[in-house]
Scaffold this motif. Structure first.
Motif, PDB file in Angstrom:
ATOM      1  N   PHE A   1       0.829  -1.202   0.000  1.00  0.00           N
ATOM      2  CA  PHE A   1       0.000   0.000   0.000  1.00  0.00           C
ATOM      3  C   PHE A   1       0.863   1.252   0.000  1.00  0.00           C
ATOM      4  N   LEU A   2       1.872   1.269   0.853  1.00  0.00           N
ATOM      5  CA  LEU A   2       2.740   2.445   0.931  1.00  0.00           C
ATOM      6  C   LEU A   2       3.498   2.668  -0.373  1.00  0.00           C
ATOM      7  N   LYS A   3       4.064   1.599  -0.928  1.00  0.00           N
ATOM      8  CA  LYS A   3       4.803   1.713  -2.190  1.00  0.00           C
ATOM      9  C   LYS A   3       3.900   2.187  -3.320  1.00  0.00           C
ATOM     10  N   ASN A   4       2.672   1.648  -3.386  1.00  0.00           N
ATOM     11  CA  ASN A   4       1.734   2.045  -4.435  1.00  0.00           C
ATOM     12  C   ASN A   4       1.315   3.500  -4.298  1.00  0.00           C
ATOM     13  N   ASN A   5       1.446   4.051  -3.120  1.00  0.00           N
ATOM     14  CA  ASN A   5       1.140   5.459  -2.899  1.00  0.00           C
ATOM     15  C   ASN A   5       2.396   6.314  -2.844  1.00  0.00           C
ATOM     16  N   GLU A   6       3.492   5.723  -3.363  1.00  0.00           N
ATOM     17  CA  GLU A   6       4.778   6.404  -3.490  1.00  0.00           C
ATOM     18  C   GLU A   6       5.294   6.940  -2.157  1.00  0.00           C
ATOM     19  N   ILE A   7       5.105   6.140  -1.107  1.00  0.00           N
ATOM     20  CA  ILE A   7       5.622   6.476   0.214  1.00  0.00           C
ATOM     21  C   ILE A   7       6.833   5.582   0.470  1.00  0.00           C
ATOM     22  N   GLU A   8       7.951   6.173   0.817  1.00  0.00           N
ATOM     23  CA  GLU A   8       9.203   5.446   1.040  1.00  0.00           C
ATOM     24  C   GLU A   8       9.045   4.425   2.167  1.00  0.00           C
ATOM     25  N   THR A   9       9.540   3.205   1.919  1.00  0.00           N
ATOM     26  CA  THR A   9       9.392   2.135   2.915  1.00  0.00           C
ATOM     27  C   THR A   9      10.722   1.647   3.485  1.00  0.00           C
ATOM     28  N   LYS A  10      11.826   2.238   3.085  1.00  0.00           N
ATOM     29  CA  LYS A  10      13.120   1.726   3.545  1.00  0.00           C
ATOM     30  C   LYS A  10      13.358   1.949   5.032  1.00  0.00           C
ATOM     31  N   ASP A  11      12.658   2.880   5.638  1.00  0.00           N
ATOM     32  CA  ASP A  11      12.820   3.157   7.063  1.00  0.00           C
ATOM     33  C   ASP A  11      11.641   2.666   7.892  1.00  0.00           C
ATOM     34  N   ILE A  12      10.991   1.600   7.412  1.00  0.00           N
ATOM     35  CA  ILE A  12       9.896   0.977   8.152  1.00  0.00           C
ATOM     36  C   ILE A  12      10.363  -0.405   8.587  1.00  0.00           C
ATOM     37  N   PHE A  13      10.223  -0.679   9.873  1.00  0.00           N
ATOM     38  CA  PHE A  13      10.713  -1.941  10.424  1.00  0.00           C
ATOM     39  C   PHE A  13       9.620  -2.606  11.241  1.00  0.00           C
ATOM     40  N   PHE A  14       9.520  -3.918  11.080  1.00  0.00           N
ATOM     41  CA  PHE A  14       8.544  -4.722  11.810  1.00  0.00           C
ATOM     42  C   PHE A  14       9.299  -5.609  12.796  1.00  0.00           C
ATOM     43  N   VAL A  15       8.860  -5.599  14.047  1.00  0.00           N
ATOM     44  CA  VAL A  15       9.500  -6.398  15.097  1.00  0.00           C
ATOM     45  C   VAL A  15       8.441  -7.330  15.685  1.00  0.00           C
ATOM     46  N   ASP A  16       8.641  -8.628  15.503  1.00  0.00           N
ATOM     47  CA  ASP A  16       7.700  -9.634  15.978  1.00  0.00           C
ATOM     48  C   ASP A  16       7.935  -9.905  17.464  1.00  0.00           C
ATOM     49  N   THR A  17       6.919  -9.676  18.277  1.00  0.00           N
ATOM     50  CA  THR A  17       7.038  -9.916  19.716  1.00  0.00           C
ATOM     51  C   THR A  17       6.418 -11.250  20.139  1.00  0.00           C
TER      52      THR A  17
END
Length: 159
Positions: free
Chosen positions: A84-100
């Motif tokens: 969704f973010l990429k399709n809306n041209e929002i940069e995703t390189k600084d998004i991180f997911f941490v599984d708890t």
């Protein structure tokens, strides 16, 4: 930078990890029951809210901290968010997911089911807290590893 602490229903382990990250919970001792129960979203997220990112705050370095429940479809939800973010041209390189989820013990799982799914909050919530308290220093370790790997603590950068 945006960090998403992810768990099953965004009601327990992700909330605790985010709270440690933001300095709302101590790193040097196990918090008291009321300290955990009084956290925003702790044992309060409804089933229909799973998959909804909740903004928890910004840390001391300006990273945005979120929680999100992903049930047992963590990769699917992660892919949907990033797509969704990429399709809306929002940069995703600084998004991180941490599984708890790996830090959740049987007490927290059973307590979560009793509280959130069955509605037995008076029985389930204390059980979730006890489970969190038993694994608390593992949560602290996870958060500190995240901060260090992302350059938010120390000098090591995430690759």
């Amino acid at each position: 930078m945006k960090i998403f602490y992810c768990c099953y229903g965004s009601a327990h382990s992700s909330v605790v990890a985010a709270a440690i990250h933001l300095g709302w919970l101590p790193e040097d001792r196990v918090p008291e029951v009321h300290e955990i129960e009084n956290l925003p979203h702790y044992d309060k997220t409804d089933s229909f809210e799973i998959g909804t990112p909740f903004f928890m705050g910004k840390d001391e370095k300006g990273a945005e901290i979120y929680i999100i429940g992903m049930t047992d479809q963590r990769q699917l939800v992660k892919n949907a968010i990033l797509s969704f973010l990429k399709n809306n041209e929002i940069e995703t390189k600084d998004i991180f997911f941490v599984d708890t989820i790996p830090l959740v013990n049987l007490k927290t799982k059973v307590g979560g089911i009793l509280s959130r799914r069955i509605g037995l909050v008076a029985v389930g919530r204390p059980l979730t807290v006890k489970g969190i308290q038993e694994k608390y220093f593992e949560f602290v370790k996870l958060v500190n590893e995240v901060k260090k790997s992302l350059g938010l603590l120390g000098s090591v950068k995430f690759k």
